[in-house]
Motif scaffolding. Structure first.
Motif, PDB file in Angstrom:
ATOM      1  N   PHE A  29      36.523  32.439  50.706  1.00 27.39           N
ATOM      2  CA  PHE A  29      37.827  32.501  50.052  1.00 27.39           C
ATOM      3  C   PHE A  29      37.797  33.718  49.131  1.00 27.39           C
ATOM      4  CE2 PHE A  29      40.882  31.748  46.709  1.00 27.39           C
ATOM      5  CZ  PHE A  29      41.986  31.296  47.409  1.00 27.39           C
ATOM      6  N   VAL A  30      38.750  34.623  49.320  1.00 30.77           N
ATOM      7  CA  VAL A  30      38.720  35.900  48.589  1.00 30.77           C
ATOM      8  C   VAL A  30      40.059  36.206  47.944  1.00 30.77           C
ATOM      9  CG1 VAL A  30      36.902  36.903  50.025  1.00 30.77           C
ATOM     10  CG2 VAL A  30      39.299  37.171  50.692  1.00 30.77           C
ATOM     11  N   ILE A  31      39.986  36.978  46.862  1.00 24.64           N
ATOM     12  CA  ILE A  31      41.173  37.486  46.179  1.00 24.64           C
ATOM     13  C   ILE A  31      40.862  38.877  45.648  1.00 24.64           C
ATOM     14  CG2 ILE A  31      42.142  35.243  45.523  1.00 24.64           C
ATOM     15  CD1 ILE A  31      40.831  35.555  42.804  1.00 24.64           C
ATOM     16  N   ALA A  32      41.893  39.590  45.229  1.00 21.90           N
ATOM     17  CA  ALA A  32      41.707  40.908  44.644  1.00 21.90           C
ATOM     18  C   ALA A  32      41.113  40.768  43.240  1.00 21.90           C
ATOM     19  CB  ALA A  32      43.039  41.644  44.578  1.00 21.90           C
ATOM     20  N   PRO A  33      40.365  41.758  42.760  1.00 16.49           N
ATOM     21  CA  PRO A  33      39.754  41.678  41.421  1.00 16.49           C
ATOM     22  C   PRO A  33      40.775  41.506  40.300  1.00 16.49           C
ATOM     23  CG  PRO A  33      38.752  43.445  42.695  1.00 16.49           C
ATOM     24  CD  PRO A  33      39.930  42.968  43.483  1.00 16.49           C
ATOM     25  N   ASP A  34      42.008  42.007  40.506  1.00 20.33           N
ATOM     26  CA  ASP A  34      43.020  41.895  39.455  1.00 20.33           C
ATOM     27  C   ASP A  34      44.005  40.751  39.713  1.00 20.33           C
ATOM     28  OD1 ASP A  34      44.203  43.005  41.671  1.00 20.33           O
ATOM     29  OD2 ASP A  34      45.193  44.660  40.604  1.00 20.33           O
ATOM     30  N   HIS A  35      43.677  39.875  40.634  1.00 19.41           N
ATOM     31  CA  HIS A  35      44.543  38.730  40.908  1.00 19.41           C
ATOM     32  C   HIS A  35      44.488  37.757  39.727  1.00 19.41           C
ATOM     33  CE1 HIS A  35      46.098  35.093  42.890  1.00 19.41           C
ATOM     34  NE2 HIS A  35      46.653  35.925  43.766  1.00 19.41           N
ATOM     35  N   PRO A  36      45.596  37.060  39.426  1.00 23.12           N
ATOM     36  CA  PRO A  36      45.602  36.099  38.308  1.00 23.12           C
ATOM     37  C   PRO A  36      44.502  35.046  38.382  1.00 23.12           C
ATOM     38  CG  PRO A  36      47.839  36.511  39.054  1.00 23.12           C
ATOM     39  CD  PRO A  36      46.935  37.232  40.007  1.00 23.12           C
ATOM     40  N   LEU A  37      44.064  34.705  39.591  1.00 18.79           N
ATOM     41  CA  LEU A  37      43.023  33.695  39.733  1.00 18.79           C
ATOM     42  C   LEU A  37      41.614  34.243  39.510  1.00 18.79           C
ATOM     43  CD1 LEU A  37      44.261  31.672  42.849  1.00 18.79           C
ATOM     44  CD2 LEU A  37      44.294  30.944  40.455  1.00 18.79           C
ATOM     45  N   ALA A  38      41.492  35.551  39.358  1.00 17.66           N
ATOM     46  CA  ALA A  38      40.168  36.154  39.234  1.00 17.66           C
ATOM     47  C   ALA A  38      39.433  35.665  37.992  1.00 17.66           C
ATOM     48  CB  ALA A  38      40.288  37.674  39.218  1.00 17.66           C
ATOM     49  N   LEU A  39      40.170  35.381  36.933  1.00 24.40           N
ATOM     50  CA  LEU A  39      39.550  34.949  35.680  1.00 24.40           C
ATOM     51  C   LEU A  39      39.420  33.438  35.583  1.00 24.40           C
ATOM     52  CD1 LEU A  39      41.384  37.398  33.217  1.00 24.40           C
ATOM     53  CD2 LEU A  39      39.136  37.662  34.285  1.00 24.40           C
ATOM     54  N   LYS A  40      39.916  32.742  36.571  1.00 23.43           N
ATOM     55  CA  LYS A  40      39.851  31.282  36.571  1.00 23.43           C
ATOM     56  C   LYS A  40      38.403  30.850  36.781  1.00 23.43           C
ATOM     57  CE  LYS A  40      41.897  27.158  36.912  1.00 23.43           C
ATOM     58  NZ  LYS A  40      42.781  26.553  35.902  1.00 23.43           N
ATOM     59  N   GLU A  41      37.887  30.016  35.903  1.00 16.18           N
ATOM     60  CA  GLU A  41      36.501  29.567  35.996  1.00 16.18           C
ATOM     61  C   GLU A  41      36.400  28.287  36.814  1.00 16.18           C
ATOM     62  OE1 GLU A  41      34.839  29.192  32.142  1.00 16.18           O
ATOM     63  OE2 GLU A  41      34.950  31.337  31.671  1.00 16.18           O
ATOM     64  N   GLY A  42      35.235  28.080  37.406  1.00 18.13           N
ATOM     65  CA  GLY A  42      34.992  26.883  38.185  1.00 18.13           C
ATOM     66  C   GLY A  42      35.605  26.955  39.570  1.00 18.13           C
TER      67      GLY A  42
END
Length: 300
Positions: free
Chosen positions: A170-183
């Motif tokens: 499962f991948v996202i861009a480094p600046d995606h809003p979910l990038a900082l989501k922990e866990g």
């Protein structure tokens, strides 16, 4: 209008310059050669040869006719030869449907090695997505399918060889809003973002999607290259084959996130129709190798 023998006689007389020499080559008497030439000239209503005491020479019309006759003779010989080859299991082309997930570099080596072995057989390649691979096999557009899911959705006399399982990230861009989501991400975290999906290329079989949440919007693209661009641009979320994502993750263009519901592995296989086992297809099946070789070359 003219038989193979008619054209053969005209060609021999034109090459050898006399009825007598043509008769010797074709194991006939000169009178039979002369009669055959006169019959052809009668059907054409033109003179093909200028006659002298012992030799003949082509007229302008004869020069043209001989050129065309030789083309026809070659075509007729080719038809006979190719028909005999087909009867012995030869085919003019082999078609391979590849799932878009396989290593593209492996295709180049396959093509080069195949043409070295079969220089007079065409190789027809198509890139398909999901059930499109099975659809091509079922519809007769492909003799072999590489990277098809091991769950066979079609009937018929089909054989297959396991290629191992395809792993997903499962991948996202480094600046995606979910990038900082922990866990680990759960469904409520993901549902608000479009899921980047490939468009199943199947024409008749039901289309399917590798991963998608209920009621989630889709961003549908034609292939994994397009999907990668959308992932890196932060246009959506989704899963990618591990062998494609690991390079982008290592370079920092994408980041991998863990999910509560881990995407399942996808068993893949090499599949073929048993009634299409021509010498070229049989060679390809042997060339592609066993399950371990298939996995390493096409999916690992």
């Amino acid at each position: 209008m003219f038989s193979y023998q008619d054209l053969l006689v005209i060609d021999a007389v034109a090459r050898l310059g006399s009825f007598a020499n043509a008769a010797l080559e074709l194991h006939k008497v000169p009178s039979a050669i002369s009669y055959r030439v006169k019959w052809v000239e009668h059907k054409l209503s033109v003179s093909l040869f200028k006659r002298s005491h012992r030799k003949v020479a082509l007229t302008p019309a004869g020069i043209y006719f001989v050129e065309q006759a030789r083309l026809l003779l070659k075509q007729m010989d080719d038809i006979k030869f190719q028909t005999q080859r087909v009867a012995n299991g030869w085919q003019s082309s082999v078609s391979i449907a590849l799932d878009n997930v396989v290593h593209e570099d492996s295709v180049n080596k396959l093509v080069a090695d195949f043409y070295e072995q079969f220089p007079d057989v065409e190789l027809l390649l198509t890139m398909e997505v999901f059930n499109g691979v099975w659809d091509a096999l079922a519809d007769g557009r492909a003799d072999i399918a590489i990277g098809a899911t091991a769950v066979v959705p079609i009937g018929g006399n089909i054989s297959y060889r396991a290629m191992g399982s395809l792993l997903w990230d499962f991948v996202i861009a480094p600046d995606h809003p979910l990038a900082l989501k922990e866990g680990k991400l759960k469904e409520s975290d993901l549902i608000k973002y479009p899921c980047i999906c490939l468009d199943d290329s199947s024409r008749k079989l039901p289309k399917r999607t590798t991963w998608l949440l209920d009621n989630q919007r889709r961003l549908v693209v034609p292939n994994w290259h397009s999907a990668e661009q959308c992932f890196m641009a932060g246009l959506g979320v989704g899963i990618m084959p591990t062998h494609r994502s690991r390079i982008l993750i290592a370079s920092g263009k994408l980041i991998k996130k863990d999910l509560l519901d881990v995407p399942k592995e996808s068993p893949c296989c090499l599949a073929w129709k048993n009634e299409c086992l021509t010498p070229a297809v049989a060679w390809l099946l042997d060339y592609l190798g066993d399950s371990e070789k298939l996995h390493q070359q096409w999916l690992a």
